[in-house]
Design a protein around this motif. Sequence first.
Motif, short mmCIF file in Angstrom:
data_model
loop_
_atom_site.label_atom_id
_atom_site.label_comp_id
_atom_site.label_asym_id
_atom_site.label_seq_id
_atom_site.Cartn_x
_atom_site.Cartn_y
_atom_site.Cartn_z
N ALA A 5 12.08 -4.02 0.53
CA ALA A 5 10.36 -5.21 1.28
C ALA A 5 10.59 -5.90 2.37
N ASP A 6 11.05 -4.90 3.21
CA ASP A 6 12.01 -5.29 4.64
C ASP A 6 10.55 -5.11 5.22
N PHE A 7 9.30 -4.64 5.10
CA PHE A 7 8.51 -3.92 5.88
C PHE A 7 7.32 -5.52 5.63
N LEU A 8 6.95 -5.29 7.26
CA LEU A 8 5.44 -6.39 7.59
C LEU A 8 4.47 -5.02 7.61
N ASN A 9 4.68 -4.06 8.28
CA ASN A 9 3.08 -3.27 8.68
C ASN A 9 2.84 -2.19 8.54
N ILE A 10 1.45 -1.70 8.20
CA ILE A 10 1.23 -0.19 7.97
C ILE A 10 0.77 0.46 8.90
N LEU A 11 1.36 1.59 9.76
CA LEU A 11 0.66 2.15 10.21
C LEU A 11 -0.29 3.27 9.80
N LEU A 12 -1.08 4.05 9.86
CA LEU A 12 -2.00 4.62 9.75
C LEU A 12 -2.12 6.23 11.05
N GLN A 13 -2.28 7.19 9.98
CA GLN A 13 -2.39 8.23 11.88
C GLN A 13 -4.02 8.93 11.53
N LYS A 14 -4.77 9.47 12.17
CA LYS A 14 -4.84 10.13 11.76
C LYS A 14 -5.75 11.70 12.45
N GLN A 15 -6.12 12.65 12.11
CA GLN A 15 -5.82 13.71 11.46
C GLN A 15 -6.95 14.44 13.13
N PRO A 16 -6.68 15.06 13.91
CA PRO A 16 -7.70 15.59 14.76
C PRO A 16 -8.90 16.56 14.24
N GLY A 17 -10.13 16.35 14.04
CA GLY A 17 -10.97 17.41 14.13
C GLY A 17 -11.49 16.93 12.93
N THR A 18 -10.67 15.67 12.18
CA THR A 18 -11.50 14.93 10.82
C THR A 18 -12.84 13.78 10.77
N ALA A 19 -13.78 13.60 10.25
CA ALA A 19 -14.25 12.67 10.40
C ALA A 19 -14.25 11.48 10.81
N ASP A 20 -14.65 10.26 11.49
CA ASP A 20 -13.98 8.95 11.08
C ASP A 20 -14.19 8.59 9.21
N THR A 21 -13.18 7.61 8.86
CA THR A 21 -12.62 7.89 7.35
C THR A 21 -11.93 6.49 6.89
N THR A 22 -12.75 5.99 5.54
CA THR A 22 -12.82 4.55 4.85
C THR A 22 -11.67 4.91 4.74
N LEU A 23 -10.69 3.35 4.78
CA LEU A 23 -9.72 3.24 4.01
C LEU A 23 -9.49 2.17 3.74
N THR A 24 -10.11 1.58 2.42
CA THR A 24 -9.74 1.02 1.66
C THR A 24 -7.91 0.11 1.14
N SER A 25 -8.02 -1.34 1.93
CA SER A 25 -6.69 -1.28 2.23
C SER A 25 -5.88 -2.20 1.07
N ILE A 26 -5.11 -2.30 -0.10
CA ILE A 26 -5.23 -3.43 -1.64
C ILE A 26 -3.49 -3.65 -1.34
N THR A 27 -3.37 -5.02 -1.09
CA THR A 27 -2.46 -5.93 -1.12
C THR A 27 -2.00 -7.09 -1.95
N GLN A 28 -1.19 -7.97 -1.87
CA GLN A 28 -1.13 -9.00 -2.74
C GLN A 28 -2.22 -9.77 -2.90
N ASN A 29 -2.83 -9.55 -0.79
CA ASN A 29 -4.10 -10.75 -0.56
C ASN A 29 -5.26 -9.97 -0.45
N GLY A 30 -5.35 -9.21 -1.25
CA GLY A 30 -6.60 -8.59 -1.70
C GLY A 30 -6.84 -7.37 -1.12
N ALA A 31 -8.27 -7.01 -1.08
CA ALA A 31 -8.43 -5.91 -0.61
C ALA A 31 -9.52 -5.78 0.06
N LYS A 32 -9.41 -4.77 1.24
CA LYS A 32 -10.11 -4.63 3.25
C LYS A 32 -10.29 -3.59 3.39
#
Length: 526
Positions: free
Chosen positions: A485-512
């Motif tokens: 439970a010590d982590f504060l951030n999420i870091l996601l890497q995008k693959q070269p050659g792929t189109a822009d992608t939608t990411l929905t993040s869901i945490t205890q504070n809701g969805a974004k």
Amino acid sequence: MTKHQKLSLLFAAIGLLCLTFAFGILLSANAYHLLRSGKYEQSLKNARQALPIARLVNKTWVSGLKTIVAANTTLLSLQKIQENVDNGETPNITEFAGNLKELEVSAQAVSVNIENSKFLTSLLGSKLGKLDTAIETLTHVVPLAQYFTEGEKTLLVLLQNSDELRATGGFMGSYALLHFNSGSLSEILVEDIYDADGQVQEYFEPPKGVAEFLSGGKGWRLPDANWNPDFALSSQDTLRFFALASRNHIDGVVAINLPVVQSLLAITGPITLSDQDIVLSETNVDQVLRADRDAFFAGSTAKKDIIALATTQLKLAVAKLNTEEKKQIIEQFRQQILRGNVLVYFPNQELEKQAQALGLSGSLGPQTLQSNTLFYYPLESNVGINKVNAAVTREFVMTTSDTLTELGISLHNNSTQDGYVNYQRLLFSPGQDIEQIVVNGEQVSEFDRETVTSSTGQQYDQIGFLVTTLPNNITRIALTLTHSADFLNILLQKQPGTADTTLTSITQNGAKTHQLDQSFLEYMIE
């Protein structure tokens, strides 16, 4: 001389001096305007005329004009290179590299002088950041340009087709070898990837994924050499194969993914390949360069002839663009770099550091991964030997609680004919365990797992498994990982050659909702 005459003479001198200063300011402003308008020779003339006047006032004005002079000479040398290419002459980048260095020095002088002036710092405060960014970029670009003016150098350009997605952006269907001699581009050799592959006789043990789904019992081959998700390590693997094919002494590798070419054609408009009776456009470039893999053989010239002709016609089309359109080209190229569609590797460690600083290295993970950050890199590899990725889109949903993270991946195959056979990988930071993998509601019990090390020395866990998406279907993948439970951030890497992608993040504070439109996306869990 009377007192009145002396005063008249003094006022006349002051008036003349004011007129001179006003003329200098007018020349300087005009030089700046002409530079922005693309009229480089006129801008250069105005800036040089204003310099003697500026020297009577202060060094900040002088350094500003010197920067305009250097910018004009740099752009004029670029125009000269373009004219050489258009006329079939051998271009030379030596003058360009020298002008680029002069521009760097002048810009640094401007920055120092502004910082030493409270008035100018207050007046230009909001623009100082852009100037510092430009200077930082020049600091890293200049050594790269200068390197290719020294002796004999060879640059390998990999043309990666993102419609057949691979780790670094796409299948390496073709390549070009650019030979430089003391800054002169002496030769451009365009070949199909199978030309070099046909000359490699050695057997290499294939990595996981390649062994099961691509090798056909023949080991690891050059066309599949860009399997490593870290571009520097992938390039090293690729260069090993090229050396065995008698294409050695390569001093740098550049990968250009299909979206780069498509974005250029969107600005230039369609170009005609008269010798091939083909009109190449943003919408059909992937189809024109697409060919039946079974028809490829060492020595075939059909595809490389089209690529060579298309390259020539594209350069001519860019040369005809107006100033505003050329600015669009530069901005689009910058955007493609941010998306990871232009990647660069240099065996020379000092040059590789410059590429890393410019965001061109395509490394696995960030340069430094913070201890409070959870890192994830979903990676696809088309092992179905088709070009279905032109019709594949994806969505991500990241759900994170204190000790659990679930990454949901939805793969939409919009093709009406081809299935998508994908070796799906997930690379993630240490300190996490795979709880379960579920594909379309069914748990995956067998998958590859190993620890990999990036070119920057960071270790990551990697899992891999086969996922098939039928035509006009959706595959839903859910990967659940446990962690402390010590982590504060999420870091996601995008693959070269792929189109822009939608990411929905869901945490205890809701969805974004986030848009994954650059190489990395970071957000806070809380």
